[in-house]
Scaffold this active site. Sequence first.
Site, PDB file in Angstrom:
ATOM      1  N   THR A 206       0.960  -1.138  -0.103  1.00 33.40           N
ATOM      2  CA  THR A 206      -0.254  -0.222   0.249  1.00 33.40           C
ATOM      3  C   THR A 206       0.842   1.630   0.416  1.00 33.40           C
ATOM      4  O   THR A 206       2.002   1.095  -0.442  1.00 33.40           O
ATOM      5  CB  THR A 206      -0.959   0.212   1.147  1.00 33.40           C
ATOM      6  OG1 THR A 206      -2.168   1.559   1.341  1.00 33.40           O
ATOM      7  CG2 THR A 206      -0.243   0.100   2.538  1.00 33.40           C
ATOM      8  N   ASN A 207       0.141   2.213   0.145  1.00 33.25           N
ATOM      9  CA  ASN A 207       1.175   4.001   0.386  1.00 33.25           C
ATOM     10  C   ASN A 207       0.510   4.435   1.537  1.00 33.25           C
ATOM     11  O   ASN A 207      -0.404   4.214   1.989  1.00 33.25           O
ATOM     12  CB  ASN A 207       0.216   4.235  -1.013  1.00 33.25           C
ATOM     13  CG  ASN A 207      -0.338   4.532  -1.111  1.00 33.25           C
ATOM     14  OD1 ASN A 207      -1.264   5.085  -0.964  1.00 33.25           O
ATOM     15  ND2 ASN A 207      -1.047   3.861  -2.300  1.00 33.25           N
ATOM     16  N   ARG A 208       0.867   5.827   1.243  1.00 35.33           N
ATOM     17  CA  ARG A 208       0.377   6.318   2.868  1.00 35.33           C
ATOM     18  C   ARG A 208      -0.360   7.526   2.476  1.00 35.33           C
ATOM     19  O   ARG A 208      -0.820   8.481   3.741  1.00 35.33           O
ATOM     20  CB  ARG A 208       2.350   7.334   2.899  1.00 35.33           C
ATOM     21  CG  ARG A 208       3.324   6.309   3.652  1.00 35.33           C
ATOM     22  CD  ARG A 208       5.128   7.185   3.831  1.00 35.33           C
ATOM     23  NE  ARG A 208       4.579   8.495   4.432  1.00 35.33           N
ATOM     24  CZ  ARG A 208       5.021   9.035   4.518  1.00 35.33           C
ATOM     25  NH1 ARG A 208       6.407   9.757   3.802  1.00 35.33           N
ATOM     26  NH2 ARG A 208       4.996  10.411   4.965  1.00 35.33           N
ATOM     27  N   SER A 209      -1.379   7.574   1.731  1.00 39.85           N
ATOM     28  CA  SER A 209      -2.127   8.093   1.397  1.00 39.85           C
ATOM     29  C   SER A 209      -2.902   8.027   2.132  1.00 39.85           C
ATOM     30  O   SER A 209      -3.820   6.304   2.729  1.00 39.85           O
ATOM     31  CB  SER A 209      -2.534   7.820  -0.110  1.00 39.85           C
ATOM     32  OG  SER A 209      -4.359   8.674   0.134  1.00 39.85           O
TER      33      SER A 209
END
Length: 410
Positions: free
Chosen positions: A214-217
Amino acid sequence: MPFATPDSPAPRIVLGVAGGIAAYKAVEVLRRLRDAGYHVAPILTPDATRFVAPLTFSALASEPARVGLYDDPELAIPHTTLGQSADLIVVAPATAHLIARFAAGLADDLLTATLMASASPVLLCPAMHTEMWEQPSVQENLATLRRRGVLVLEPERGHLAGGDEGAGRLAEPSTIVEMARRIVAGYRGALTGRRVLVTAGGTREPIDPVRVITNRSSGRQGYAIAEVATRLGASVTLVTTTDRSLAIDVVRRIEVVDVVTAAEMRDRVLELAPSMDVIVMAAAVADFTVDPAPNKLKKAAGPPELALVATPDILVELVGSRRDGQVIVGFAAESTDVIANAQSKFERKGVDVLVVNDVMTPGAGFESTTNEVRLLLRDHDPVTVSMRSKGDVALEVLTRVVALLPQGDQ
Ligand code: CTP
């Protein structure tokens, strides 16, 4: 003038009266609203009846004054009937207690239950002693309500009960009625009648039943856009990967669609897109995914080899199938050569607006409540939006979107 005709019935106003000494002025508000041609349904809280009699309101209103949730033999569910049919709910006076109950979502009498059961505009006219008006709790509750789109007509300075002077006096009945008239006549936000699709959050691509890429959004900017678009009158669908608790302040009318992966987001977005006037791709969609292992990968087997595969670019697909007049907004998260990278992304993706984030700027982008962006715009020079709340950034973005929408086809 809002006088009734056979084709257009008079706008319906619910006049809520809470238990404060200014309740007697609500009689004047009622009389003026009736004189202005509105259909007025009064609701008094039980405490209000200590100051003014329901009979006084019944004699002047378009229908009998109501107090209890359970006293009306003809209306089995008075709060939903009143709340759903109102063009506007005016609460005058709104006491500190009424404001607190509304902010907390309590529905323990007919007035608060009606407020809760309604998606209509609400105008609160507070009146109380200066010390109460200045309490942080009162101001914070009002700030919460304002964020949810409730309109507040500030009290005036002047004589208060008991011979005191100060801020807290109910706004003049003529001011309240004028404000009500403006809301009923002009409650058309810049996006009224428009359908807006917003995506938010980072997608999660499973590696196995336990792990994800995933990512940090955080989804905050997307939620802020959904919330502000709703306040501007749009009907909003939010396709999100993140926890709905972020949407706690989102006005009630947003339709939320939960997704997890880039593929799910693509399916839902492409399905919804044809009926939308505006699409805002604020989500951080994974560029690569992986075919997930059916069972948990075991450590003893050593570092797994992940075969990453590119995901389809949803934005590019949307632009490729866009219908006439549809406005499409993309986001760009950059960490190097921000201006050059963003410009080539703008051209490559063919969007109408590109909201560019320099993720290296402290207080901007991922995981932050504030943002600083540069807007690349079709037919307009770029615009820099200095550091501010994500709600204020949302308003800047949507103001540009409104300017790009074809007029007169709502
Ligand atoms: N986006 C999309 N589908 C993808 C990846 C991204 O629709 N598979 C959208 C995002 O929602 C965002 C925009 O494309 O609105 C830009 O995302 P970004 O990750 O900055 O751009 P990329 O095209 O992925 O370029 P790069 O990662 O090389 O910067």
